[in-house]
Write an enzyme that holds these catalytic residues in place. Sequence first.
Site, PDB file in Angstrom:
ATOM      1  N   HIS A  93     -22.229 -16.731  34.425  1.00 25.86           N
ATOM      2  CA  HIS A  93     -21.358 -17.912  34.468  1.00 25.86           C
ATOM      3  C   HIS A  93     -22.108 -19.230  34.524  1.00 25.86           C
ATOM      4  CE1 HIS A  93     -18.061 -15.382  33.999  1.00 25.86           C
ATOM      5  NE2 HIS A  93     -18.274 -14.719  35.120  1.00 25.86           N
TER       6      HIS A  93
ATOM      7  N   THR B 154     -15.201  -7.662  32.623  1.00 24.84           N
ATOM      8  CA  THR B 154     -15.209  -6.202  32.462  1.00 24.84           C
ATOM      9  C   THR B 154     -14.124  -5.619  33.367  1.00 24.84           C
ATOM     10  OG1 THR B 154     -17.568  -6.476  32.211  1.00 24.84           O
ATOM     11  CG2 THR B 154     -16.773  -4.231  32.393  1.00 24.84           C
TER      12      THR B 154
ATOM     13  N   HIS C 299     -18.651  -6.106  40.973  1.00 28.72           N
ATOM     14  CA  HIS C 299     -17.505  -6.689  40.268  1.00 28.72           C
ATOM     15  C   HIS C 299     -16.457  -7.193  41.256  1.00 28.72           C
ATOM     16  CE1 HIS C 299     -15.490  -7.578  36.532  1.00 28.72           C
ATOM     17  NE2 HIS C 299     -14.391  -7.488  37.260  1.00 28.72           N
TER      18      HIS C 299
ATOM     19  N   ASN D  95     -25.879 -12.031  39.178  1.00 27.75           N
ATOM     20  CA  ASN D  95     -25.411 -12.089  37.792  1.00 27.75           C
ATOM     21  C   ASN D  95     -25.241 -13.558  37.386  1.00 27.75           C
ATOM     22  OD1 ASN D  95     -23.462 -12.367  35.651  1.00 27.75           O
ATOM     23  ND2 ASN D  95     -23.097 -10.177  35.802  1.00 27.75           N
TER      24      ASN D  95
ATOM     25  N   ARG E 290     -20.002 -14.892  24.449  1.00 26.52           N
ATOM     26  CA  ARG E 290     -19.209 -15.959  25.069  1.00 26.52           C
ATOM     27  C   ARG E 290     -19.981 -16.736  26.128  1.00 26.52           C
ATOM     28  NH1 ARG E 290     -14.766 -12.345  28.181  1.00 26.52           N
ATOM     29  NH2 ARG E 290     -14.632 -11.519  26.080  1.00 26.52           N
TER      30      ARG E 290
ATOM     31  N   HIS F 234     -25.269 -10.149  31.155  1.00 27.98           N
ATOM     32  CA  HIS F 234     -24.475  -9.368  30.216  1.00 27.98           C
ATOM     33  C   HIS F 234     -24.416 -10.111  28.885  1.00 27.98           C
ATOM     34  CE1 HIS F 234     -20.379  -7.110  29.513  1.00 27.98           C
ATOM     35  NE2 HIS F 234     -21.259  -6.897  28.569  1.00 27.98           N
TER      36      HIS F 234
ATOM     37  N   GLU G  27     -23.205   2.416  38.885  1.00 30.46           N
ATOM     38  CA  GLU G  27     -22.701   1.211  39.553  1.00 30.46           C
ATOM     39  C   GLU G  27     -21.197   1.400  39.688  1.00 30.46           C
ATOM     40  OE1 GLU G  27     -24.086  -2.688  38.358  1.00 30.46           O
ATOM     41  OE2 GLU G  27     -22.178  -3.589  38.927  1.00 30.46           O
TER      42      GLU G  27
ATOM     43  N   GLU H  90     -26.673  -5.725  31.393  1.00 30.62           N
ATOM     44  CA  GLU H  90     -25.391  -5.046  31.198  1.00 30.62           C
ATOM     45  C   GLU H  90     -25.112  -5.055  29.703  1.00 30.62           C
ATOM     46  OE1 GLU H  90     -22.521  -7.241  33.357  1.00 30.62           O
ATOM     47  OE2 GLU H  90     -23.355  -6.713  35.292  1.00 30.62           O
TER      48      GLU H  90
ATOM     49  N   ARG I  25     -22.802 -10.268  25.787  1.00 27.52           N
ATOM     50  CA  ARG I  25     -21.583  -9.658  25.255  1.00 27.52           C
ATOM     51  C   ARG I  25     -21.579  -9.737  23.735  1.00 27.52           C
ATOM     52  NH1 ARG I  25     -17.393  -9.267  29.581  1.00 27.52           N
ATOM     53  NH2 ARG I  25     -16.098  -8.467  27.908  1.00 27.52           N
TER      54      ARG I  25
HETATM   55  N1  PXP Z   1     -21.422  -5.578  37.593  1.00 23.52           N
HETATM   56  C1  PXP Z   1     -20.932  -5.389  36.344  1.00 23.52           C
HETATM   57  C2  PXP Z   1     -21.213  -4.095  35.672  1.00 23.52           C
HETATM   58  C3  PXP Z   1     -20.191  -6.400  35.685  1.00 23.52           C
HETATM   59  O1  PXP Z   1     -19.720  -6.191  34.453  1.00 23.52           O
HETATM   60  C4  PXP Z   1     -20.000  -7.626  36.351  1.00 23.52           C
HETATM   61  C5  PXP Z   1     -19.272  -8.723  35.649  1.00 23.52           C
HETATM   62  O2  PXP Z   1     -20.043  -9.172  34.580  1.00 23.52           O
HETATM   63  C6  PXP Z   1     -20.548  -7.788  37.637  1.00 23.52           C
HETATM   64  C7  PXP Z   1     -21.235  -6.737  38.251  1.00 23.52           C
HETATM   65  C8  PXP Z   1     -20.415  -9.058  38.407  1.00 23.52           C
HETATM   66  O3  PXP Z   1     -19.063  -9.305  38.642  1.00 23.52           O
HETATM   67  P1  PXP Z   1     -18.628 -10.653  39.347  1.00 23.52           P
HETATM   68  O4  PXP Z   1     -19.002 -11.778  38.411  1.00 23.52           O
HETATM   69  O5  PXP Z   1     -17.153 -10.492  39.503  1.00 23.52           O
HETATM   70  O6  PXP Z   1     -19.366 -10.747  40.647  1.00 23.52           O
END
Ligand code: PXP
Length: 255
Positions: A15, A106, A195, A12, A54, A48, A156, A75, A50
């Site tokens: 960030h 999330t 997550h 992901n 952001r 994602h 998921e 996402e 959003r």
């Molecule tokens: N899976 C989903 C559905 C999420 O919403 C997120 C956060 O955006 C992640 C995985 C990844 O989470 P993390 O950044 O905490 O590893």
Amino acid sequence: MGRILPVRLGVNLDHVATVRQARKTTEPSPVQAALLAELGGADQITIHLREDRRHIQDDDLELMRRVTQLPINQEMGVTEEMLGIALRIHPNVACLVPEKRVEVTTEGGLDVVGNRERVARAMERLHAAGIAVSLFIDPDPAQVRIAAELGAEAIELHTGEYANSRDAEQATQLHRLEAAAVLGCDLGLEVHAGHGLTYQNVSRVASIPQIVELNIGHSIIARALYVGLRQAVAEMRTLLAEARNEARLNSLSDK
Ligand code: PXP
């Protein structure tokens, strides 16, 4: 449960965009990051877009779709706007998540029991366009059953509560994940999780044989500041492979 399959890693990249948006400039680029993640062994790019934009921006998604060879897992909140974008961009997978403007990230799974009709309508449009659907849900049997009834390709499982707990409570949360994964697999769903997973807590989740994909962001991007993204992804891949091998050995010794 038959053969224990390898576990795929979805990286992901939200960030990477968070750092860029801190200055609203052009670097670092999530698209360049996707190429490095691919070199490090990522199986999929997860992003994602959003509602409040952001971190990931619309352009990121469009460019990512054209540049990376990896499958894209988008996402998205279940909104008309996001559905329109997904139907235009055509990600490999649409992962439906809850989205509230004020949350830092999330914070819980999508309530597919309470929002069954709305989720069904969104899924129908995504499926008609040939986009597979994954539902991001809490590891709760009622949610898993409805996800299967809705005809999702995958669920998921939200690992946030596991990640945020310690000791006996963490063991309890791990059991919830295991039970939900077994149920999901029995009902014919592909089971993913994600997550809050980190280099420290990922192994026990990666050892659950029914889970075939993990989506991990923050921890990998944080480590990438020290060791570079390619290496950070490769280190996570190694941890997943080790956990999986151990699960395989354990299943053989149980026979
Ligand atoms: N899976 C989903 C559905 C999420 O919403 C997120 C956060 O955006 C992640 C995985 C990844 O989470 P993390 O950044 O905490 O590893």
